[in-house]
Design a protein around this motif. Structure first.
Motif, mmCIF file in Angstrom:
data_model
loop_
_atom_site.group_PDB
_atom_site.id
_atom_site.type_symbol
_atom_site.label_atom_id
_atom_site.label_comp_id
_atom_site.label_asym_id
_atom_site.label_seq_id
_atom_site.Cartn_x
_atom_site.Cartn_y
_atom_site.Cartn_z
ATOM 1 N N MET A 1 0.836 -1.171 0.000
ATOM 2 C CA MET A 1 0.000 0.000 0.000
ATOM 3 C C MET A 1 0.890 1.246 0.000
ATOM 4 O O MET A 1 1.863 1.319 0.737
ATOM 5 C CB MET A 1 -0.890 -0.015 1.251
ATOM 6 C CG MET A 1 -1.646 1.239 1.464
ATOM 7 S SD MET A 1 -2.646 1.395 2.972
ATOM 8 C CE MET A 1 -2.569 -0.141 3.761
ATOM 9 N N ILE A 2 0.531 2.209 -0.805
ATOM 10 C CA ILE A 2 1.251 3.471 -0.873
ATOM 11 C C ILE A 2 0.419 4.518 -0.139
ATOM 12 O O ILE A 2 -0.783 4.666 -0.395
ATOM 13 C CB ILE A 2 1.494 3.884 -2.336
ATOM 14 C CG1 ILE A 2 2.383 2.835 -3.024
ATOM 15 C CG2 ILE A 2 2.119 5.268 -2.420
ATOM 16 C CD1 ILE A 2 2.528 3.038 -4.509
ATOM 17 N N LEU A 3 1.056 5.233 0.777
ATOM 18 C CA LEU A 3 0.343 6.205 1.595
ATOM 19 C C LEU A 3 -0.417 7.216 0.753
ATOM 20 O O LEU A 3 -1.564 7.545 1.041
ATOM 21 C CB LEU A 3 1.318 6.910 2.534
ATOM 22 C CG LEU A 3 0.744 8.015 3.400
ATOM 23 C CD1 LEU A 3 -0.372 7.481 4.282
ATOM 24 C CD2 LEU A 3 1.838 8.644 4.232
ATOM 25 N N GLY A 4 0.175 7.700 -0.299
ATOM 26 C CA GLY A 4 -0.471 8.689 -1.152
ATOM 27 C C GLY A 4 -1.780 8.179 -1.753
ATOM 28 O O GLY A 4 -2.694 8.961 -2.019
ATOM 29 N N ASP A 5 -1.876 6.883 -1.959
ATOM 30 C CA ASP A 5 -3.112 6.301 -2.493
ATOM 31 C C ASP A 5 -4.207 6.261 -1.442
ATOM 32 O O ASP A 5 -5.391 6.232 -1.774
ATOM 33 C CB ASP A 5 -2.870 4.879 -3.003
ATOM 34 C CG ASP A 5 -1.956 4.849 -4.214
ATOM 35 O OD1 ASP A 5 -1.814 5.898 -4.881
ATOM 36 O OD2 ASP A 5 -1.377 3.785 -4.481
ATOM 37 N N LEU A 6 -3.838 6.237 -0.172
ATOM 38 C CA LEU A 6 -4.806 6.157 0.918
ATOM 39 C C LEU A 6 -5.392 7.525 1.275
ATOM 40 O O LEU A 6 -6.556 7.621 1.651
ATOM 41 C CB LEU A 6 -4.117 5.541 2.140
ATOM 42 C CG LEU A 6 -4.979 5.129 3.308
ATOM 43 C CD1 LEU A 6 -6.025 4.118 2.882
ATOM 44 C CD2 LEU A 6 -4.108 4.544 4.403
ATOM 45 N N LEU A 7 -4.598 8.582 1.131
ATOM 46 C CA LEU A 7 -5.070 9.924 1.472
ATOM 47 C C LEU A 7 -6.248 10.321 0.595
ATOM 48 O O LEU A 7 -6.225 10.140 -0.619
ATOM 49 C CB LEU A 7 -3.939 10.938 1.338
ATOM 50 C CG LEU A 7 -2.769 10.731 2.287
ATOM 51 C CD1 LEU A 7 -1.650 11.716 1.970
ATOM 52 C CD2 LEU A 7 -3.198 10.864 3.729
ATOM 53 N N GLY A 8 -7.299 10.833 1.218
ATOM 54 C CA GLY A 8 -8.489 11.256 0.498
ATOM 55 C C GLY A 8 -9.511 10.148 0.290
ATOM 56 O O GLY A 8 -10.606 10.404 -0.209
ATOM 57 N N THR A 9 -9.177 8.928 0.684
ATOM 58 C CA THR A 9 -10.091 7.794 0.520
ATOM 59 C C THR A 9 -11.265 7.921 1.487
ATOM 60 O O THR A 9 -11.072 8.220 2.664
ATOM 61 C CB THR A 9 -9.344 6.471 0.781
ATOM 62 O OG1 THR A 9 -8.247 6.381 -0.116
ATOM 63 C CG2 THR A 9 -10.250 5.271 0.595
ATOM 64 N N PRO A 10 -12.492 7.694 1.024
ATOM 65 C CA PRO A 10 -13.651 7.739 1.928
ATOM 66 C C PRO A 10 -13.538 6.690 3.043
ATOM 67 O O PRO A 10 -13.071 5.574 2.804
ATOM 68 C CB PRO A 10 -14.834 7.426 1.015
ATOM 69 C CG PRO A 10 -14.362 7.791 -0.354
ATOM 70 C CD PRO A 10 -12.897 7.487 -0.363
ATOM 71 N N VAL A 11 -13.965 7.069 4.242
ATOM 72 C CA VAL A 11 -13.975 6.171 5.395
ATOM 73 C C VAL A 11 -15.425 5.894 5.768
ATOM 74 O O VAL A 11 -16.217 6.830 5.918
ATOM 75 C CB VAL A 11 -13.222 6.787 6.591
ATOM 76 C CG1 VAL A 11 -13.268 5.861 7.801
ATOM 77 C CG2 VAL A 11 -11.777 7.092 6.212
#
Length: 115
Positions: A1-11
């Motif tokens: 997992m790349i941190l930049g891909d996780l930022l902005g992801t809906p929770v």
């Protein structure tokens, strides 16, 4: 997992309700204090219900200047919370789902604190 891909992801909560977006992550350093090359460990995700933008360091309790920037950023991130990595049930391509009964923790950092 790349941190930049996780930022902005809906929770989402366990029932699929939208809680916000991943605004940041928190790490802690495992090992003796001031140890060189201590192992970082993912503590959890910072969820922003209004904004997934950076806190720009204003989550630290002692940071209040410049006043207008601090006030705007604190307003923008109102309601943000930290959820521990153990409370994350699933990380998918389009969302992060939390476990039932997860706990919301404060995002505030004391000056000089790691988490």
């Amino acid at each position: 997992m790349i941190l930049g891909d996780l930022l902005g992801t809906p929770v989402l909560d366990a029932d699929g309700g939208r809680l916000g977006r991943v605004a940041d992550v928190r790490f802690v350093l495992d090992g003796a204090p001031h140890q060189l090359m201590a192992e970082p460990r993912l503590l959890g995700l910072v969820v922003g219900p209004h904004s997934a933008a950076s806190f720009m360091g204003y989550e630290r309790n002692g940071l209040t200047r410049p006043y207008m920037i601090a006030r705007i950023l604190r307003w923008r991130h109102r309601g943000s919370f930290l959820v521990l990595w153990e409370d994350v049930a699933m990380v998918g391509a389009r969302s992060v789902r939390l476990r039932p009964g997860f706990t919301r923790y404060s995002t505030a950092l004391e000056d000089g604190a790691e988490a």
